[in-house]
Design an enzyme around this catalytic site. Structure first.
Site, mmCIF file in Angstrom:
data_model
loop_
_atom_site.group_PDB
_atom_site.id
_atom_site.type_symbol
_atom_site.label_atom_id
_atom_site.label_comp_id
_atom_site.label_asym_id
_atom_site.label_seq_id
_atom_site.Cartn_x
_atom_site.Cartn_y
_atom_site.Cartn_z
ATOM 1 C CG ASN A 46 -6.558 -0.894 0.816
ATOM 2 O OD1 ASN A 46 -5.932 -0.388 -0.118
ATOM 3 N ND2 ASN A 46 -5.963 -1.427 1.865
ATOM 4 C CB CYS B 30 -0.979 -0.019 1.159
ATOM 5 S SG CYS B 30 -2.175 -1.342 0.966
ATOM 6 C CG HIS C 66 -3.158 3.351 2.077
ATOM 7 N ND1 HIS C 66 -3.562 2.988 0.806
ATOM 8 C CD2 HIS C 66 -3.249 2.218 2.831
ATOM 9 C CE1 HIS C 66 -3.872 1.704 0.801
ATOM 10 N NE2 HIS C 66 -3.692 1.221 2.020
HETATM 11 N N1 ACO Z 1 -18.117 -8.884 9.308
HETATM 12 C C1 ACO Z 1 -18.497 -9.141 10.571
HETATM 13 N N2 ACO Z 1 -17.612 -9.452 11.541
HETATM 14 C C2 ACO Z 1 -16.314 -9.513 11.219
HETATM 15 C C3 ACO Z 1 -15.862 -9.257 9.909
HETATM 16 C C4 ACO Z 1 -16.810 -8.942 8.936
HETATM 17 N N3 ACO Z 1 -16.477 -8.669 7.653
HETATM 18 N N4 ACO Z 1 -14.501 -9.380 9.883
HETATM 19 C C5 ACO Z 1 -14.126 -9.690 11.133
HETATM 20 N N5 ACO Z 1 -15.227 -9.785 11.934
HETATM 21 C C6 ACO Z 1 -15.275 -10.104 13.367
HETATM 22 C C7 ACO Z 1 -14.053 -10.859 13.826
HETATM 23 O O1 ACO Z 1 -14.197 -12.237 13.580
HETATM 24 C C8 ACO Z 1 -14.050 -10.527 15.309
HETATM 25 O O2 ACO Z 1 -14.983 -11.330 15.955
HETATM 26 P P1 ACO Z 1 -14.639 -11.946 17.422
HETATM 27 O O3 ACO Z 1 -14.478 -10.733 18.321
HETATM 28 O O4 ACO Z 1 -15.843 -12.768 17.719
HETATM 29 O O5 ACO Z 1 -13.368 -12.707 17.249
HETATM 30 C C9 ACO Z 1 -14.571 -9.096 15.347
HETATM 31 O O6 ACO Z 1 -15.259 -8.897 14.101
HETATM 32 C C10 ACO Z 1 -13.483 -8.060 15.500
HETATM 33 O O7 ACO Z 1 -12.426 -8.378 14.582
HETATM 34 P P2 ACO Z 1 -11.148 -7.471 14.461
HETATM 35 O O8 ACO Z 1 -10.219 -8.055 13.448
HETATM 36 O O9 ACO Z 1 -10.598 -7.179 15.814
HETATM 37 O O10 ACO Z 1 -11.815 -6.143 13.885
HETATM 38 P P3 ACO Z 1 -11.176 -4.725 13.731
HETATM 39 O O11 ACO Z 1 -12.017 -3.738 14.420
HETATM 40 O O12 ACO Z 1 -9.695 -4.720 13.990
HETATM 41 O O13 ACO Z 1 -11.356 -4.472 12.145
HETATM 42 C C11 ACO Z 1 -10.019 -4.513 10.150
HETATM 43 C C12 ACO Z 1 -10.733 -5.331 11.217
HETATM 44 C C13 ACO Z 1 -11.072 -3.707 9.440
HETATM 45 C C14 ACO Z 1 -9.321 -5.465 9.173
HETATM 46 C C15 ACO Z 1 -8.989 -3.581 10.832
HETATM 47 O O14 ACO Z 1 -8.227 -4.303 11.748
HETATM 48 C C16 ACO Z 1 -8.039 -2.904 9.861
HETATM 49 O O15 ACO Z 1 -8.427 -2.057 9.089
HETATM 50 N N6 ACO Z 1 -6.733 -3.236 9.921
HETATM 51 C C17 ACO Z 1 -5.687 -2.534 9.160
HETATM 52 C C18 ACO Z 1 -5.746 -2.770 7.669
HETATM 53 C C19 ACO Z 1 -4.573 -2.094 6.994
HETATM 54 O O16 ACO Z 1 -4.242 -0.954 7.244
HETATM 55 N N7 ACO Z 1 -3.866 -2.813 6.136
HETATM 56 C C20 ACO Z 1 -2.645 -2.258 5.534
HETATM 57 C C21 ACO Z 1 -2.797 -1.963 4.132
HETATM 58 S S1 ACO Z 1 -3.262 -3.371 3.152
HETATM 59 C C22 ACO Z 1 -1.899 -3.772 2.164
HETATM 60 O O17 ACO Z 1 -0.793 -3.364 2.351
HETATM 61 C C23 ACO Z 1 -2.162 -4.789 1.028
#
Ligand code: ACO
Length: 333
Positions: A285, A115, A255
């Site tokens: 993204n 990214c 980003h």
């Molecule tokens: N729908 C419903 N529930 C979901 C979903 C979904 N699509 N995805 C995950 N959950 C659930 C999980 O299973 C978890 O359930 P649990 O508590 O029962 O275990 C709960 O939601 C919370 O999951 P988290 O992973 O803690 O959710 P979070 O609030 O962290 O959001 C996300 C996840 C959106 C992926 C976030 O962590 C994020 O944006 N991370 C950074 C992404 C990023 O910047 N990437 C870098 C660039 S990408 C690249 O370089 C290619």
């Protein structure tokens, strides 16, 4: 005054097919409310054109950019393509894009920094201009993320979309252009964000395909924390080095990985939300596409001399911020 590289035009391309949150509700156990509140995404574009790949989206953006800036393909000296989804492992997308558009006196290469790829490519292109090696450089970011997303994995499939964007760099002796960058890297971060197979460590086999190892693997919660810290630190460094405070900063161009990351970073930097570019709600993204697609969407609001900080974080880990003084009034070109 030394020569700087200035952005002289920007163009984007997004596929016409839209994948909404309610479409995703039919594929995995998720819901619109979770996706919107956790990520800010409402819909994303998905490439469905027969025979098209990431170079075709990149070529569309570059074609539009050449037209918009009245540039003949023969004038381009260098084309750099940022991508993690090149058409093939090799050769690169950059030369493929040049071939598709009749850009035949240029050299080209790809940059893979996930990214952060577009930001790294932008600074690399600027160096070729500043050194006098090249007069016209195109930097294009293009990613066909839906080709490497597992649509049975709710943790990743809601996040990504397809798209491309490109900018034209030219030399300037005015007080505008790419001013400064601060970049960081931490290879230990690869544990949290990678594709398990398909490279030389684990080439494709029946087993890797059956195990669904050719898709993005991400431990989102860990990546989130590193992303906020990396982006905020690099913005702080670039602002400090260039005597910028939140009053002098016209735009933050982040980003687009997660609206909550964007909001946390903006808050840490002290910039009000109306000066932070956001289009994640409609594209998700797009990896290498996010920054040029933001510039494309907001171009009409930009004025010559505006202070912009572009900032990114991605797989690697890679991250960084670049200070750009905008070179023209949007809508005038
Ligand atoms: N729908 C419903 N529930 C979901 C979903 C979904 N699509 N995805 C995950 N959950 C659930 C999980 O299973 C978890 O359930 P649990 O508590 O029962 O275990 C709960 O939601 C919370 O999951 P988290 O992973 O803690 O959710 P979070 O609030 O962290 O959001 C996300 C996840 C959106 C992926 C976030 O962590 C994020 O944006 N991370 C950074 C992404 C990023 O910047 N990437 C870098 C660039 S990408 C690249 O370089 C290619």
């Amino acid at each position: 005054m030394s020569i700087r590289a200035a952005i002289k035009g920007v163009m984007g391309y997004v596929p016409e097919d839209i994948l909404t949150n309610s479409d995703l509700e039919k594929l995995v156990d998720t819901n619109d409310e979770w996706i919107r509140t956790r990520t800010g995404i409402k819909e994303r574009r998905i490439l469905k054109k027969d025979g098209w790949a990431s170079s075709d989206m990149g070529a569309e953006a570059v074609k539009g950019l050449l037209k918009k800036t009245n540039t003949d393909p023969s004038e381009i000296d260098l084309l750099i393509c940022a991508t993690v989804t090149a058409d093939l492992v090799f050769p690169d997308n950059a030369n493929t894009i040049c071939d598709k558009l009749g850009i035949n006196s240029a050299f080209g290469f790809d940059i893979n920094a996930a990214c952060s790829g577009f930001l790294y490519a932008l600074t690399t292109g600027a160096r070729f201009v500043e050194s006098g090696t090249c007069k016209k450089v195109i930097v294009v970011g293009t990613d066909y993320m839906s080709s490497i997303i597992d649509y049975t994995d709710r943790a990743t499939c809601v996040l990504f979309g397809d798209g491309a964007g490109a900018v034209l760099l030219e030399p300037t002796s005015e007080e505008v252009g790419i001013v400064d960058s601060s970049f960081g890297g931490d290879g230990s971060g690869r544990a949290f964000l990678h594709m398990k197979a398909g490279g030389s460590r684990r080439p494709a086999t029946l087993e890797t395909v059956m195990n669904r190892e050719h898709f993005v693997y991400q431990e989102g919660r860990s990546v989130f924390k590193y992303a906020v810290r990396g982006m905020a630190e690099s913005i702080g460094e670039v602002m400090g080095r260039n005597g910028l405070d939140e009053k002098k900063l016209n735009w933050v161009v982040p980003h687009q990985a997660n609206l909550r990351i964007i909001q946390s970073v903006s808050k840490m930097v002290g910039v009000s939300p109306d000066r932070v570019m956001v289009n994640i709600h409609k594209y998700g993204n797009t990896t290498s596409g996010t920054l040029p697609l933001c510039l494309w969407d907001y171009e009409n609001q930009l004025r010559k001399g505006d202070n912009l900080i572009l900032v990114a974080f991605g797989g690697g880990f890679t991250w960084g911020a670049t200070y750009v003084k905008w070179a023209y009034d949007g809508g005038d070109e």
